[in-house]
Write an enzyme that holds these catalytic residues in place. Structure first.
Site, PDB file in Angstrom:
ATOM      1  N   LYS A  58       0.847  -1.207   0.000  1.00 49.82           N
ATOM      2  CA  LYS A  58       0.000   0.000   0.000  1.00 49.82           C
ATOM      3  C   LYS A  58       0.875   1.248   0.000  1.00 49.82           C
ATOM      4  CE  LYS A  58      -3.827  -2.374   2.329  1.00 49.82           C
ATOM      5  NZ  LYS A  58      -4.568  -2.608   3.589  1.00 49.82           N
ATOM      6  N   GLN A 102      -4.247  -1.448   9.866  1.00 47.83           N
ATOM      7  CA  GLN A 102      -4.282  -2.780   9.250  1.00 47.83           C
ATOM      8  C   GLN A 102      -4.906  -3.794  10.211  1.00 47.83           C
ATOM      9  OE1 GLN A 102      -3.572  -3.323   6.062  1.00 47.83           O
ATOM     10  NE2 GLN A 102      -3.979  -5.513   6.169  1.00 47.83           N
ATOM     11  N   ASP A 125     -10.559   3.385   4.553  1.00 45.69           N
ATOM     12  CA  ASP A 125     -10.983   1.982   4.513  1.00 45.69           C
ATOM     13  C   ASP A 125     -12.511   1.863   4.476  1.00 45.69           C
ATOM     14  OD1 ASP A 125      -9.014  -0.015   4.383  1.00 45.69           O
ATOM     15  OD2 ASP A 125      -8.453   0.253   6.486  1.00 45.69           O
TER      16      ASP A 125
HETATM   17  N1  GUN Z   1      -7.183  -6.539   6.497  1.00 49.80           N
HETATM   18  C1  GUN Z   1      -7.721  -7.258   5.473  1.00 49.80           C
HETATM   19  N2  GUN Z   1      -8.266  -6.417   4.565  1.00 49.80           N
HETATM   20  C2  GUN Z   1      -8.090  -5.165   5.023  1.00 49.80           C
HETATM   21  C3  GUN Z   1      -8.434  -3.884   4.525  1.00 49.80           C
HETATM   22  O1  GUN Z   1      -9.053  -3.719   3.467  1.00 49.80           O
HETATM   23  N3  GUN Z   1      -8.058  -2.830   5.301  1.00 49.80           N
HETATM   24  C4  GUN Z   1      -7.420  -2.982   6.479  1.00 49.80           C
HETATM   25  N4  GUN Z   1      -7.119  -1.893   7.160  1.00 49.80           N
HETATM   26  N5  GUN Z   1      -7.090  -4.155   6.975  1.00 49.80           N
HETATM   27  C5  GUN Z   1      -7.411  -5.242   6.238  1.00 49.80           C
END
Ligand code: GUN
Length: 321
Positions: A58, A102, A125
Site C-alpha cells: 500500500k 491494518q 478503509d
Molecule cells: N485486512 C484485510 N483487509 C483489510 C483492509 O481492506 N483494510 C485494512 N485496514 N485491513 C485489512
C-alpha cells in the site's frame, strides 16, 4: 485433468493499472492547482508477515502515484490507550488525509473502538459506522476498497448489473455486506449467503453474478455456477499440501510448477478450473480482485485529499467522479 477454460478472464491487473494511472494524473492535477499531494498513514501493529506485506504494498503504491505515505509500525503488545493516542495524532495531522489501521489487530486491542475513533473524513478503509451508514443510504462517503474494486472491475469490463441476480457468498463487514449494498445500488437483485445458508449450491446456481468472499480454498465448484454466469473470486488462500494442489490444479502446468518451486500456491474461494468450465467470465487468483484493492485505496485517499482541501476536481470516468 484441466477443463478447457471457456470463460473470459476478468483481468484485474490491467484494470488496476488503468485506475492507478488515473489516480497519478489526479494527484498531478491537484498539485498543479496549488493543492498538496494527499497523504496516507498506515498503522501496523505487531509483525504478522501477511499484514506487513500488505502495508508495504500500500505504501509503495502511494509513492508511485505521487502521494505521501507514512507507515507506523507499533509493537504487538501495544496498549489500547497508546493506539488510540496514535489515531488521535493522525486525526489532527494536517498532512494526513487517509488513515488505515491494518486488520486484524492483536487480541488485547478493541478493533471496533479503534475503527470508530478514526475521523470519518480520513477513513479511507470505509469501516467507520458513519461511512457504513452513508453507503447504505446512497450518500457520499468512503466505500471499502475491495468491494469498490469489484464494482470497478465489473463496470470497466462491461458486466451489466441492472435487474440481474447477484449472489454474494460471505457476510463480512469488509467485503460481503458492503458488496451487497453496492450491487443493490446498481439495481441488481441481491442474495447474501453465509455458513447457515441451506443448499448453497442451488442458491448460487441462480446467480447471474456470483461473488465469493468466504476465505475457504476452492469451495465454489462447478455445481455452484450456472452456465453463462460471471464469477468474481475475492478469496486469497494458500495451499501448502501437494494433494490439494493436485486436486485443484491437475494438468495446470503453471500452478504445479509454481508449487514445485515455492512449496505453496495461491487459490481463491473458487475452484477455478471447475467454475470456469461453466462461467462466461471469471476472475483469476492472483491477478483478479487483489490488485484492485490497493488501486481503490488510492482512489479513496485522493478523494480524501481533495475534499479536505476543498478541491474536488475529479475528471470524467474516474472512480468517484
Ligand atoms: N485486512 C484485510 N483487509 C483489510 C483492509 O481492506 N483494510 C485494512 N485496514 N485491513 C485489512
Amino acid at each position: 485433468m484441466t477443463e478447457a477454460t471457456q470463460a473470459n478472464l476478468l483481468d484485474g491487473t490491467a484494470v488496476a493499472a488503468e485506475i492507478r494511472s488515473e489516480v497519478a494524473a489526479g494527484v498531478a492535477a491537484l498539485t498543479a492547482a496549488g493543492g498538496r499531494a494527499p497523504g496516507l498513514a498506515a498503522v501496523l501493529v505487531g509483525d504478522d508477515p501477511a499484514s506487513r506485506r500488505y502495508v508495504g504494498s500500500k505504501a509503495k503504491a502511494c509513492e508511485e502515484v505521487g502521494m505521501l505515505s507514512r507507515v507506523l509500525t507499533l509493537p504487538a503488545d501495544l496498549s489500547q490507550a497508546d493506539l488510540e493516542a496514535t489515531v488521535d495524532d493522525l486525526n489532527a495531522d494536517p498532512a494526513i488525509d487517509g488513515i488505515l489501521v491494518q486488520l486484524p489487530l492483536p487480541k488485547q486491542l478493541d478493533e471496533d473502538a479503534i475503527l470508530h475513533r478514526i475521523d470519518p473524513g480520513k477513513d479511507v478503509d470505509g469501516f467507520h459506522p458513519e461511512n457504513v451508514g452513508h453507503l447504505w443510504l446512497d450518500l457520499p462517503g468512503f466505500v471499502p476498497a475491495t468491494p469498490a474494486g469489484v464494482m470497478e472491475l465489473l463496470r470497466r469490463t462491461g458486466v451489466e448489473l441492472e435487474g440481474k441476480h447477484a449472489v454474494v457468498v460471505g457476510r463480512s463487514h469488509i467485503v460481503g455486506k458492503p458488496m451487497a449494498a453496492l450491487l443493490l445500488a446498481e439495481n441488481a437483485t441481491v442474495t447474501v449467503c453465509h455458513s447457515r445458508t441451506r443448499d448453497l449450491a442451488a442458491v448460487c446456481r441462480r446467480a447471474d453474478v456470483l461473488v465469493a468472499a468466504v476465505g475457504r480454498a476452492g469451495m465454489i465448484g462447478a455445481e455452484h455456477v450456472a452456465p453463462g454466469a460471471v464469477v468474481v473470486d475475492v478469496g486469497i488462500n494458500v495451499l501448502t499440501e501437494r494433494e490439494d494442489v493436485e486436486r485443484f490444479f491437475a494438468g495446470d502446468e503453471k500452478k504445479l510448477g509454481a508449487f514445485e518451486r515455492r512449496g505453496s500456491v495461491l487459490i481463491g474461494d473458487v475452484d477455478f478450473h471447475a467454475a470456469a468450465a461453466n462461467a462466461a467470465a471469471i476472475t483469476p487468483v492472483p491477478g483478479g480482485v487483489g490488485p484492485l484493492t490497493i488501486a481503490m485505496l488510492l482512489v479513496n485517499t485522493l478523494t480524501a485529499g481533495r475534499r479536505r482541501q476543498g478541491l474536488e476536481i475529479a475528471s470524467a470516468g474516474e472512480p468517484g467522479a
